[in-house]
Design a protein around this motif. Sequence first.
Motif: not given
Lengths: 154, 826
Positions: A39-40, A43, A53-56, A58-59, A62-63, B167-168, B170, B179-180
């Motif tokens: 969940s957010p 993260f 960082p969260k964005a990293h 999540r990146g 998500s892979f 980079m969200i 694949r 992030a979201f």
Amino acid sequence: MLSDKTIEEVEALKRRYPDPRGAILPSLYIAQREFGWLSPEAFEAVSIVLGVPKAHLRGVASFYAMYRHKPVGRHLIQLCTNVSCMIFGAEDLVSLLKNRYGAEVGGTSPDGRFSLVIMECIGACEAAPAMLVNEDFHNNLTENNITEILEKYK
Amino acid sequence: MIELTINGKKVSTEPKSTILQTALKNDIYIPHLCYDKRLAPYGGCRLCLVEVEGQKKLLASCSTPTEEGMVVHTETPKLHKARGTVLELLLVHHPLDCPVCDKAGECDLQDMAYKYGKTESRFVRQKKSSPSDIRSPLIEMSSNRCVLCGKCVRICGEYQGCGALGMIGRGFPTTIKPAFGDVLECDYCGQCIDACPTGALLGKPYKFQARPWLLEEKETICPFCSCGCTLTVGVREGKILRSRGSEDKGINKGDLCGRGRFGFDYIYNKDRLKTPLIRLNGELVPASWQEALLYTAENLKSVINTYGPSSVGAIGSHRCTTEDNYMLAKFMRNVVGTNNIDSSARFGHAIVQNAFYMGFGVKAPPIRLDSPLGKELILVIESDPTVTHPMLGLNLMGAAKNGSRLVVIDSKETKLTRLGSKWMKLRPGTSHALLNGIIKVLFEESLFDRESVKNITNLRAIEDLTKGLSLDNVSDITGIPKGDIAGLARDIAKAKSRLISMTLGVSDNTKGLDTVLSAINLLIVLGEGPETLQIPAEFSNTYGLYKMDVRPDTGFEADKGVVEMLYKPGGLKAVYIVGEDPVVNFPNASKITETLRALEFLVVQDIALTQTAGLAHVVLPASSWAEKDGTFINAEGLCQTIRKLVDAPGQAMPDWQIIRNLSLAMGKDIGAGRLEDVQREVKDLLGKESYCFNGLLLNPLPYARLKAADGDYPLVLVIRDLLQHSGSMSTRSRSLSLVVADSFLEINDADASKYGISDNSYVKLTSPNGSIYLKSKVTGLVPQGVVFTPTHFPHAGVNLLTNERTSGTTVPDMVRVEPAGARPER
């Protein structure tokens, strides 16, 4: 928020790598265990402990397909429907799970007990059909014994 | 050095450099999309492939280290074919919407397709067609155009230390986004826009404004902080449309913060002055230059004749050029005949200058924005240079990344506390006590070379002072555990190279002369020189105005500075304020208003109708930074040219011309027919400055315990600048106001519930000086017992609460908060 014990677990992982980014994958598994899915908040919590960082995060997450990207039931059933399992009646088990528990493929039963995911071959063709419930392995499934097995997971 | 051959040319290069770096250094261009010299090699775009003799495969030159004797080819038929295919594949998904893309004309992908691409593609696949994300105030993300080079993600995370983008996903659906997929909330530095090789990230203010090839691009210097970054400004039809950094240009080498990139539009604010204004029957009414200047001259002369020249004062501006400030100083000294001239530097840079002279015995602090690089230990004291001086901030972060130990002493969580090695949570305004504590440990444990500093005056006095201290006491005052203080002292003593960095600005209310002097004491004891203390001047030309003697202290005690001009009603009779808005920028605003109202004559010369201008008898319209030629001197003392880019609105004129005309109106010609005449005199003045060294001196300063929080005013108010703003002029920028348009009060969760304050509601903030209303921001990022707010916003009036610092002691501003329902009209 993560419990103190979990934070310590993630901290310990972080110490094992020269770069905290090395600890992302196992840390996300720990967070997933705590929150049930990524969940957010999960993260956010990992981001604070690892300092990544969260964005990293999540990146990275998500892979990978095997993280839980949406909420799941208390127990995750991963059932194989590849050739051997299919021949031995896996499709019937899918309907049974749907009819008896209301767990659709890719969905969760209305009572939040089971989530059903169809997975690819888990290498148990000699004892098909087979499934994973959480981390437990079950094979030689029939319409009778599957309900018995699932009784153990409340 | 390594010798290798590229395209038949013998070149030599440093060990550990890559083929691409070597080639670019030798003017051999290899196409690349994902390489950026500020970032670690990525090897993602596969366009920089080269052939190396003896290697079967094509190698990515950005991530292949050079080797002795390598023979490299960068332009062969095989490579052209490979690059063509890479581009063909990229263009499968990339929409060919160049006709409506703002990047077209300066797009790396377009240029490379032009050079290597095929006219027709062999592949068919759906084009990306998701809508652009236009929710963020300044940056638009069109993921369709993205080629996933990852430069924006890496610039944001690795280089800016922000990490707002990832980079969200694949494969094909991968998108660059937060992030979201939420609204991009970041520093808004816009570095990702410059880094993007396609039109995937664009600055919204420039959107559909002009094709890049129609812009006339000129270089000038940023008008905000004292880093003095070079801006490449795009002008079309007499209007500035955008500003960007150019690789390798200026001290910033192409980096910019959001202020430099988006803040220039403050010059287009509708409150710009177009004609002189004279107060008639209480109203400011438009007048001609002739009327205004004669009226001003007459009134100034009458004040001089009645009360004498020393009843007139002037305030110079860090926003004006060195030439403007020189002319103002010359006007005051030669035409009016007084040394009563001062500036905002009084509360910031002048303190630093004074402390350096008192301690290190040097006249100008030797500032180098790149000084953090390579230092073993860096101490940042109650400051966030990533906000106030972004280029120094980048170098601090860069040093930390490359192994420097960065210790941040601060009461508030900042980017540096997150990225540094250690964050010591200090009670605001107590760093002076902490520094004394550190010095005590140095003496107690004999951590320094006593022999080499034994002749420095007051060494014994410092030792006596610290003997009287107990570490328990220091720990009590600062809130930092005893062990940490001793540990820090040992680390500082042990380090082979060290640096202390902080900032001191006009609105700062937690540091002062005492803080700077105690830092100097510490460094002197350790045998360090002035270059190890980095306190850069605050604004673009703060250093320049100080150099132009816009200050009273040239030897006469009787000279009056801002304290007499603005805080002593009736002290002076006439004041001439150039390019400054003390009512908004200086502490204790109500006192200033009272003093200015008591004046017989107030002249304000500025680019906009500021709150101070609203009190004036005469308002003179000046050209902004972009509308005149001149020079700014940055924190390092570097004299840089600013250029006239566009015409001033209406009858606005460069300040130096207004001052010259005013002197003529007063019957005195002070020369300066042309800018070159002024510049010649400025040059002479700068040339006169000789190196001065008066010897080292320790200044023992006991820490006077702060007034403890009492029942009436239990909270400490700390003023902290915002990254998106600089002084108050930036609040006139439309772009920057889209990010933050109003002041706010950061308060800890526990304090908020204690005083019954909910998030995002109006609170009444009261100090002994008055009350104001601010929106609350309840957060865990600030400690208990302290509230934080920025001052930039004129309508918020935060400086109504603060106190001017007239002695060298830092006295914190105490406040109380209460919920306020709705914000009453003021």
